[in-house]
Each structure stands twice: as C-alpha cells, then as structure tokens.
Design a protein around this motif. Structure first.
Motif, PDB file in Angstrom:
ATOM      1  N   ALA A  17       0.823  -1.216   0.000  1.00 19.53           N
ATOM      2  CA  ALA A  17       0.000   0.000   0.000  1.00 19.53           C
ATOM      3  C   ALA A  17       0.850   1.257   0.000  1.00 19.53           C
ATOM      4  N   PRO A  18       1.645   1.495  -1.066  1.00 21.45           N
ATOM      5  CA  PRO A  18       2.562   2.622  -1.060  1.00 21.45           C
ATOM      6  C   PRO A  18       1.903   3.975  -1.222  1.00 21.45           C
ATOM      7  N   GLY A  19       0.604   4.023  -1.626  1.00 23.62           N
ATOM      8  CA  GLY A  19      -0.032   5.322  -1.813  1.00 23.62           C
ATOM      9  C   GLY A  19       0.370   5.915  -3.153  1.00 23.62           C
ATOM     10  N   ALA A  20       0.372   7.232  -3.241  1.00 21.00           N
ATOM     11  CA  ALA A  20       0.655   7.905  -4.506  1.00 21.00           C
ATOM     12  C   ALA A  20       2.150   8.030  -4.709  1.00 21.00           C
ATOM     13  N   GLY A  21       2.658   7.364  -5.729  1.00 21.17           N
ATOM     14  CA  GLY A  21       4.076   7.451  -6.036  1.00 21.17           C
ATOM     15  C   GLY A  21       4.405   8.744  -6.755  1.00 21.17           C
ATOM     16  N   ARG A  22       5.666   9.113  -6.727  1.00 21.87           N
ATOM     17  CA  ARG A  22       6.114  10.336  -7.385  1.00 21.87           C
ATOM     18  C   ARG A  22       6.347  10.057  -8.868  1.00 21.87           C
ATOM     19  N   VAL A  23       5.912  10.968  -9.704  1.00 25.47           N
ATOM     20  CA  VAL A  23       6.063  10.830 -11.147  1.00 25.47           C
ATOM     21  C   VAL A  23       7.284  11.627 -11.587  1.00 25.47           C
ATOM     22  N   ALA A 110      -2.928   7.564 -21.157  1.00 23.42           N
ATOM     23  CA  ALA A 110      -1.683   7.765 -20.419  1.00 23.42           C
ATOM     24  C   ALA A 110      -1.970   8.121 -18.963  1.00 23.42           C
ATOM     25  N   ASP A 111      -2.937   9.007 -18.737  1.00 21.74           N
ATOM     26  CA  ASP A 111      -3.292   9.395 -17.369  1.00 21.74           C
ATOM     27  C   ASP A 111      -3.763   8.197 -16.558  1.00 21.74           C
ATOM     28  N   ALA A 112      -4.612   7.364 -17.173  1.00 19.20           N
ATOM     29  CA  ALA A 112      -5.116   6.188 -16.458  1.00 19.20           C
ATOM     30  C   ALA A 112      -3.981   5.251 -16.093  1.00 19.20           C
ATOM     31  N   ARG A 137       4.020  16.951 -24.178  1.00 21.75           N
ATOM     32  CA  ARG A 137       3.687  18.186 -23.460  1.00 21.75           C
ATOM     33  C   ARG A 137       2.783  17.894 -22.275  1.00 21.75           C
ATOM     34  N   HIS A 138       1.837  16.981 -22.463  1.00 25.09           N
ATOM     35  CA  HIS A 138       0.931  16.635 -21.368  1.00 25.09           C
ATOM     36  C   HIS A 138       1.691  15.972 -20.224  1.00 25.09           C
ATOM     37  N   ALA A 139       2.706  15.163 -20.549  1.00 29.32           N
ATOM     38  CA  ALA A 139       3.468  14.466 -19.515  1.00 29.32           C
ATOM     39  C   ALA A 139       4.120  15.448 -18.549  1.00 29.32           C
ATOM     40  N   ILE A 140       4.515  16.610 -19.045  1.00 32.06           N
ATOM     41  CA  ILE A 140       5.141  17.608 -18.178  1.00 32.06           C
ATOM     42  C   ILE A 140       4.195  18.013 -17.057  1.00 32.06           C
ATOM     43  N   SER A 141       2.923  18.173 -17.386  1.00 33.61           N
ATOM     44  CA  SER A 141       1.961  18.591 -16.366  1.00 33.61           C
ATOM     45  C   SER A 141       1.706  17.497 -15.341  1.00 33.61           C
ATOM     46  N   ARG A 142       2.110  16.254 -15.625  1.00 34.12           N
ATOM     47  CA  ARG A 142       1.955  15.156 -14.679  1.00 34.12           C
ATOM     48  C   ARG A 142       3.197  14.969 -13.802  1.00 34.12           C
ATOM     49  N   GLN A 178       8.758  27.722 -22.586  1.00 33.82           N
ATOM     50  CA  GLN A 178       7.349  28.090 -22.636  1.00 33.82           C
ATOM     51  C   GLN A 178       6.470  26.855 -22.427  1.00 33.82           C
ATOM     52  N   THR A 179       6.875  25.725 -23.010  1.00 32.87           N
ATOM     53  CA  THR A 179       6.127  24.486 -22.843  1.00 32.87           C
ATOM     54  C   THR A 179       6.090  24.060 -21.382  1.00 32.87           C
ATOM     55  N   VAL A 180       7.240  24.156 -20.706  1.00 28.52           N
ATOM     56  CA  VAL A 180       7.283  23.791 -19.289  1.00 28.52           C
ATOM     57  C   VAL A 180       6.430  24.748 -18.472  1.00 28.52           C
ATOM     58  N   TRP A 181       6.494  26.029 -18.794  1.00 26.57           N
ATOM     59  CA  TRP A 181       5.678  27.018 -18.078  1.00 26.57           C
ATOM     60  C   TRP A 181       4.196  26.696 -18.217  1.00 26.57           C
ATOM     61  N   GLU A 182       3.776  26.330 -19.426  1.00 32.01           N
ATOM     62  CA  GLU A 182       2.372  25.974 -19.645  1.00 32.01           C
ATOM     63  C   GLU A 182       2.008  24.705 -18.873  1.00 32.01           C
ATOM     64  N   GLY A 183       2.937  23.742 -18.832  1.00 33.04           N
ATOM     65  CA  GLY A 183       2.698  22.535 -18.050  1.00 33.04           C
ATOM     66  C   GLY A 183       2.551  22.843 -16.571  1.00 33.04           C
ATOM     67  N   ARG A 184       3.343  23.768 -16.080  1.00 35.60           N
ATOM     68  CA  ARG A 184       3.234  24.172 -14.682  1.00 35.60           C
ATOM     69  C   ARG A 184       1.883  24.846 -14.422  1.00 35.60           C
ATOM     70  N   GLN A 185       1.426  25.633 -15.392  1.00 38.69           N
ATOM     71  CA  GLN A 185       0.129  26.288 -15.256  1.00 38.69           C
ATOM     72  C   GLN A 185      -0.990  25.259 -15.157  1.00 38.69           C
ATOM     73  N   ARG A 186      -0.954  24.270 -16.045  1.00 41.61           N
ATOM     74  CA  ARG A 186      -1.992  23.235 -16.028  1.00 41.61           C
ATOM     75  C   ARG A 186      -1.956  22.454 -14.724  1.00 41.61           C
ATOM     76  N   ARG A 187      -0.757  22.178 -14.243  1.00 47.23           N
ATOM     77  CA  ARG A 187      -0.632  21.421 -12.992  1.00 47.23           C
ATOM     78  C   ARG A 187      -1.162  22.240 -11.819  1.00 47.23           C
ATOM     79  N   ALA A 188      -0.860  23.526 -11.798  1.00 49.41           N
ATOM     80  CA  ALA A 188      -1.352  24.385 -10.721  1.00 49.41           C
ATOM     81  C   ALA A 188      -2.874  24.472 -10.749  1.00 49.41           C
ATOM     82  N   MET A 189      -3.447  24.545 -11.940  1.00 47.69           N
ATOM     83  CA  MET A 189      -4.903  24.639 -12.065  1.00 47.69           C
ATOM     84  C   MET A 189      -5.590  23.362 -11.596  1.00 47.69           C
TER      85      MET A 189
END
Length: 304
Positions: A17-23, A110-112, A137-142, A178-189
C-alpha cells in the motif's frame, strides 16, 4: 501484499500500500542528450535503494527505454541473475497514433496508466520522445519531478533560452521553456504541487574550458529566472553506450557476466548516478530556485 509482475518473477517484493508514487518525467525536445540512458540508470538506482519503480516509455516510435529493459530481462534470464527490474509499460500502437491528434484519447489512456502505476509504486519514471508532441507536453503537467538532460554546449542550451553575444547572455525564452511554463500552469490549475525541474548537464568534458565555464554561468542565470535547479550529470564515457546491449548500468558492473572490469572511471560514473538519485530522493543540497518553490509554480518568462 502487492507484488509487481517483475517482483514476482525475481522474488523482489514491492512495499505494501505505497499510496501515490512520485512521477518523474525525462523530457526535452532534442534527441541525443542521453535521455533514455539517464532514465534507465535512474530506474536502477532507485530500485537498488529498495524503491518500487514503474517505467513508461512514451516514445512509441523509437522505444529506446523499452529495448534497454528488454535487454536487461534477457540478461537476467540468460545469466540466471536476480537483477531488479521495473514494472514496464510502453504506449504504442493506437495510443501512438493518437499522440499527433487533437483528441484526448492518448492523454486519457496515459493518465489512467500513470494513476494506476502511481497507486502501487514509489516512483513512476516516464521517458518522453526527443521531439514535440501533445502527449510529451501533457506528460510535463503530470511531473512531480521533470528532468531535462542537455549536452553541455550552447547549441543544446538553446533548448532553454535564446543565448547570444560576447560574453554570452540570455536574449529571451525558448519554445521548450514556454512548454514547461504551460505545463506548470496546467498542474497548478489541477491542484498539483509545483514541478521540481532539474536540468542535467550531460556529456560533460573532464577538462575545464571557457565554454564549460560560460555554460555554467548562463545556467545559473536561467535557474533563477525560469525556476529550475541544475546538476552536473554524466561525463562522456564509452561505458554508458557499451552496456546497452546487456541491459546493464554502471551500477551493475560487479554482476557476473557483465564482462567489464571496474575501473576508476566507472567508479566516478557511479557517483554521477548517485548524485542524480540523491536529487530525485531530495537528499541533495542543491537549492531549488525560488520560482520553482512558488505556490503558483509560475516562473517568470517576461524577464528573459
């Protein structure tokens, strides 16, 4: 007690039962920077730390990480060794076709997969292709941790920012920043914690040079401006390429059948790998740039 497929095969038990692992995402838009090699060495380093690790190859075309792990599995079977293996998945076939489409099919799958693996492992390591596509690009936000290997030159530093002049200076942000910045924005949201962005200087020369010093100076400027920490990564060593066919890493050189005598260069390479593992496990002392620690995870690109 949960046991991954690789753990069952090799008698290695994953933690219960490790819980949520780090990506951990290995990503950039340029090939030839040692991204898959870095991913494989990090995976083995984490496994040797007793961590439960899953890996996902997002490069449906080349699949270098997948071949590396397959070579390792064959070595284990052929030599009868008990080397640790991650639970590995590859997004290919129809998922690969979906990567270039505007639809979210590839991202949803991929998310699943990431969610499922993160629920049963300490770390999930994603290896992105050395090109730009929607899934990369989506992977960055994960990413809890984004590792961007670059060759130690201004040609590759152009991935992070436009550099020019003498002495070299930052002229403006790059597309990837810019791509990383956008990924950070999506993750923050989505309510995620800020991304810890690590830039890894690979293929370092053992000799000090003006170019090496200038690259370091520009990285210091960029780290503070756009929010990453940088580490000296892997020096240029033949051994990193030599071990691919056996699926081995420098950390495995004492294994029977490796066919390589350990020398001082290999010992130094092992230290480089451990330094990266320490950064991922937050045992290092490299400070995280203030922008990367900000609650909104919004590094400033306007000042570049």
């Amino acid at each position: 007690m949960h046991r991954t497929a690789a753990a069952v095969a090799h008698g290695l038990t994953a933690r219960e039962a490790p819980g949520a692992g780090r990506v951990v995402v290995l990503g950039n838009e340029k090939g030839g920077t040692g991204k898959s090699t870095t991913a494989m060495h990090l995976i083995v380093a984490l496994l040797r730390e007793g961590k439960s690790v899953a890996s996902v190859d997002l490069d449906g075309h080349q699949g270098t990480l997948t071949r590396y792990i397959e070579n390792r599995r064959k070595f284990v079977e052929g030599e009868g060794r008990r080397l640790r293996l991650p639970e590995h998945r590859r997004i290919a076939g129809r998922e690969t076709a979906a990567m270039g489409l505007p639809g979210a099919t590839g991202q949803a799958e991929a998310d699943a997969l990431i969610d499922r693996l993160a629920a049963t492992h300490d770390h999930v390591v994603l290896d992105c292709p050395g090109t730009d596509n929607p899934l990369a690009r989506h992977a960055i936000s994960r990413a809890d941790i984004l590792i961007t290997p670059i060759n130690d030159s201004f040609v590759d530093l152009d991935l992070l920012a436009r550099i020019g002049g003498t002495p070299p200076r930052v002229l403006g942000p790059s597309v990837y920043s810019q791509t990383v910045w956008e990924g950070r924005q999506r993750r923050a949201m989505s309510g995620g914690r800020p991304i810890d962005w690590i830039v890894l200087r690979n293929r370092l020369s053992p000799l000090e040079s003006r170019n090496k010093k200038n690259v370091g100076a520009v990285l210091e400027q960029l780290a503070a401006r756009i929010g990453f920490r940088w580490l000296d990564g892997f020096h240029e060593r033949v051994i990193f390429r030599q071990l691919f066919l056996q699926g081995l890493t420098v950390l495995d050189l004492r294994e029977k059948g490796a066919g390589v005598a350990l020398n001082m260069s290999h010992v130094a390479a092992r230290q480089e790998i451990r330094r990266l593992a320490d950064a991922v496990l937050e045992r290092d002392t490299v400070p995280v740039a203030a922008a990367a620690r900000a609650e909104d995870a919004e590094p400033s690109l306007a000042g570049l």
